[in-house]
Motif scaffolding. Structure first.
Motif, mmCIF file in Angstrom:
data_model
loop_
_atom_site.group_PDB
_atom_site.id
_atom_site.type_symbol
_atom_site.label_atom_id
_atom_site.label_comp_id
_atom_site.label_asym_id
_atom_site.label_seq_id
_atom_site.Cartn_x
_atom_site.Cartn_y
_atom_site.Cartn_z
ATOM 1 N N THR A 124 -72.967 52.175 61.737
ATOM 2 C CA THR A 124 -72.944 52.687 60.361
ATOM 3 C C THR A 124 -74.282 53.300 59.999
ATOM 4 O O THR A 124 -74.366 54.376 59.391
ATOM 5 C CB THR A 124 -72.593 51.559 59.372
ATOM 6 N N ALA A 127 -74.746 56.659 61.829
ATOM 7 C CA ALA A 127 -73.921 57.741 61.293
ATOM 8 C C ALA A 127 -74.415 58.234 59.939
ATOM 9 O O ALA A 127 -74.245 59.411 59.597
ATOM 10 C CB ALA A 127 -72.471 57.277 61.184
ATOM 11 N N THR A 128 -75.025 57.350 59.161
ATOM 12 C CA THR A 128 -75.409 57.721 57.789
ATOM 13 C C THR A 128 -76.903 57.989 57.631
ATOM 14 O O THR A 128 -77.336 58.423 56.560
ATOM 15 C CB THR A 128 -75.019 56.601 56.803
ATOM 16 N N ASN A 129 -77.689 57.747 58.673
ATOM 17 C CA ASN A 129 -79.144 57.835 58.540
ATOM 18 C C ASN A 129 -79.616 59.221 58.089
ATOM 19 O O ASN A 129 -80.408 59.339 57.147
ATOM 20 C CB ASN A 129 -79.804 57.466 59.868
ATOM 21 N N TRP A 131 -77.920 61.667 56.632
ATOM 22 C CA TRP A 131 -77.392 61.949 55.289
ATOM 23 C C TRP A 131 -78.202 61.216 54.218
ATOM 24 O O TRP A 131 -78.613 61.800 53.207
ATOM 25 C CB TRP A 131 -75.926 61.531 55.230
ATOM 26 N N LEU A 132 -78.459 59.928 54.448
ATOM 27 C CA LEU A 132 -79.221 59.139 53.476
ATOM 28 C C LEU A 132 -80.660 59.638 53.361
ATOM 29 O O LEU A 132 -81.198 59.773 52.256
ATOM 30 C CB LEU A 132 -79.226 57.660 53.885
ATOM 31 N N TYR A 278 -76.398 68.596 60.985
ATOM 32 C CA TYR A 278 -75.521 67.753 61.807
ATOM 33 C C TYR A 278 -74.893 68.572 62.931
ATOM 34 O O TYR A 278 -74.812 68.132 64.069
ATOM 35 C CB TYR A 278 -74.407 67.137 60.941
#
Length: 467
Positions: A124, A127-129, A131-132, A278
């Motif tokens: 998780t 996958a989100t690093n 974006w965050l 991405y």
């Protein structure tokens, strides 16, 4: 003379032409200009990066001064403490596994759910690093990760029912994944001595993984065994305080500008778009090869450091102090990451990985085939020495072969995805052990090390252009 050349180049980059000056005012104006130039250098117009927390007008970069060098050391020391916590976390589980099985009355396969839930958290985070980080900034994401670890340890400390206990591992994995990605990306972006600092950073990880089993082995023999997680909670709280105090919720570009370094990740048009970033990252074959390599490497490292205690107790007649063998492994890991830096430089980092991995396979065969408790413990420590330098070498290599404007996000993905290995391979070990016994540990490790050698042969040695 050198100062005059430097100041001339600084003025040449000024976006506005100089105002005409009278001869009488020339000296005073030049002195003022020198002072201003040394305090702040403009490196171009602000990029439309979407960062929320940088707030650096025109990407202003402070000059390198004694104060900025001191701040750089403080930033690096804070990231080292974060990696100490990561090592502490990974070194904790091994000595406690036999006690967790006993307390919760679960077998190898069920106790391995701790690794699976950890894996969910890591994936998780991976996958989100990006974006965050693009939306909140480096400083905020690091604090979020640290707070997640605080929550995870708080859930585990009272020895709750098993489902809640493993949920703590998932939250902890998410927090650790975010911080691991951010720390590696930040150090890889440094201009000064990045390779040495990466080695030291991961040596500190080894120190944490060395210290943790020493403490966990003692708690494993107490009635309040889960209070070990209170010690972990204290380490995590200190980590949160340091991250807030040093990075102040700012983004990476701002933090780098404070130590006199301009951002160097500008790329082709469109790279500032999150979707485009991405897309470009995941078109890179090298990125995927390195991510899978790190996943296998971290899996081997954590599996060996974690399950070796159970292996020694069950198959080599080790006693309750067998947890110290795990400390020996992580102690070797620490020593290798610092002590072999000169060897890496001498023989070349790419070649070093092949040599270290092949010798480590030979030593692992000794642990597997020679039924000696002492001999196995010594061999495991030397395996730690040889495996130690591999992770920082791969991160340094990423800085050479991946596009600079995608480096932070790419290293974040490699580190976050790779941390899932600390869950996948230990779970595979537990699943195999529940069917054929813990004797399956060594064949699995040897085969995974051989796969590492194969993957590293596929990783290119030079950067490749992307369209």
């Amino acid at each position: 003379m050198d100062e005059a050349v430097e100041l001339s180049s600084i003025r040449a980059r000024s976006p506005q032409p100089p105002e005409p000056v009278t001869p009488a005012a020339t000296v005073n104006d030049d002195e003022k200009s020198c002072r201003k130039s040394l305090e702040m250098v403009e490196t171009g117009p602000a990029e439309n990066s979407g960062s929320q927390s940088g707030e650096v007008p025109s990407k202003a970069v402070s000059a390198v001064t004694p104060a900025s060098r001191r701040l750089a050391r403080i930033q690096f020391a804070t990231l080292c403490w974060t990696l100490f916590l990561a090592g502490w976390n990974d070194g904790t589980t091994g000595p406690l596994l036999p006690r967790i099985q006993k307390v919760y009355h679960v077998g190898f396969a069920v106790v391995s759910l701790t690794f699976i839930f950890n894996c969910v958290g890591f994936l998780t985070a991976a996958a989100t690093n990006v974006w965050l980080t693009d939306r909140l900034g480096f400083g905020k994401v690091m604090v979020i990760g640290s707070l997640a670890q605080v929550v995870g340890y708080a859930l585990e400390a009272p020895a709750p029912p098993f489902p809640v206990f493993v949920l703590g591992y998932a939250i902890n994995g998410f927090g650790l994944g975010l911080q691991d990605a951010g720390s590696n990306g930040f150090v890889a972006s440094l201009k000064e001595n990045a390779a040495i600092k990466m080695g030291i950073l991961h040596a500190i990880y080894g120190v944490g993984a060395l210290c943790s089993p020493l403490v966990a082995t003692q708690f494993a023999q107490l009635n309040r065994w889960s209070f070990h997680y209170l010690v972990s909670l204290a380490v995590a709280l200190l980590n949160t305080i340091l991250l807030v105090a040093v990075f102040r919720f700012k983004d990476q570009d701002y933090c780098l500008s404070q130590i006199g370094q301009a951002p160097s990740h500008e790329g082709p048009s469109g790279t500032d778009s999150n979707g485009s970033k991405y897309k470009q990252m995941f078109r890179l074959r090298t990125l995927h090869l390195m991510a899978i390599f790190i996943l296998i490497y971290v899996g081997v490292e954590v599996t060996l450091g974690g399950w070796i205690v159970t292996y020694v107790i069950n198959l080599r007649g080790g006693g309750p102090d067998s947890g110290y063998i795990s400390s020996g492994f992580f102690g070797g890991l620490t020593l290798g990451r610092v002590g072999l830096l000169w060897v890496n430089h001498k023989i070349g980092e790419r070649r070093a990985i092949f040599i270290y991995a092949i010798i480590a396979i030979g030593l692992e065969l000794v642990v597997w085939l020679v039924p000696s408790l002492i001999g196995g413990a010594v061999a495991v420590s030397f395996v730690g020495v040889l495996l130690g330098p591999i992770y920082p070498i791969v991160m340094n290599h990423a800085g050479r072969v991946l596009p600079p404007w995608l480096l932070t996000g790419s290293i974040g993905w490699i580190a976050g995805f790779g941390q899932a290995g600390s869950a996948v391979l230990p779970f595979m070990t537990g699943a195999l052990a529940s069917r054929v016994g813990i004797k399956s540990l060594q064949p699995l490790l040897v085969s995974m090390m051989g796969f590492m050698v194969f993957l590293w042969a596929l990783v290119p040695n030079t950067p490749r252009r992307i369209e």
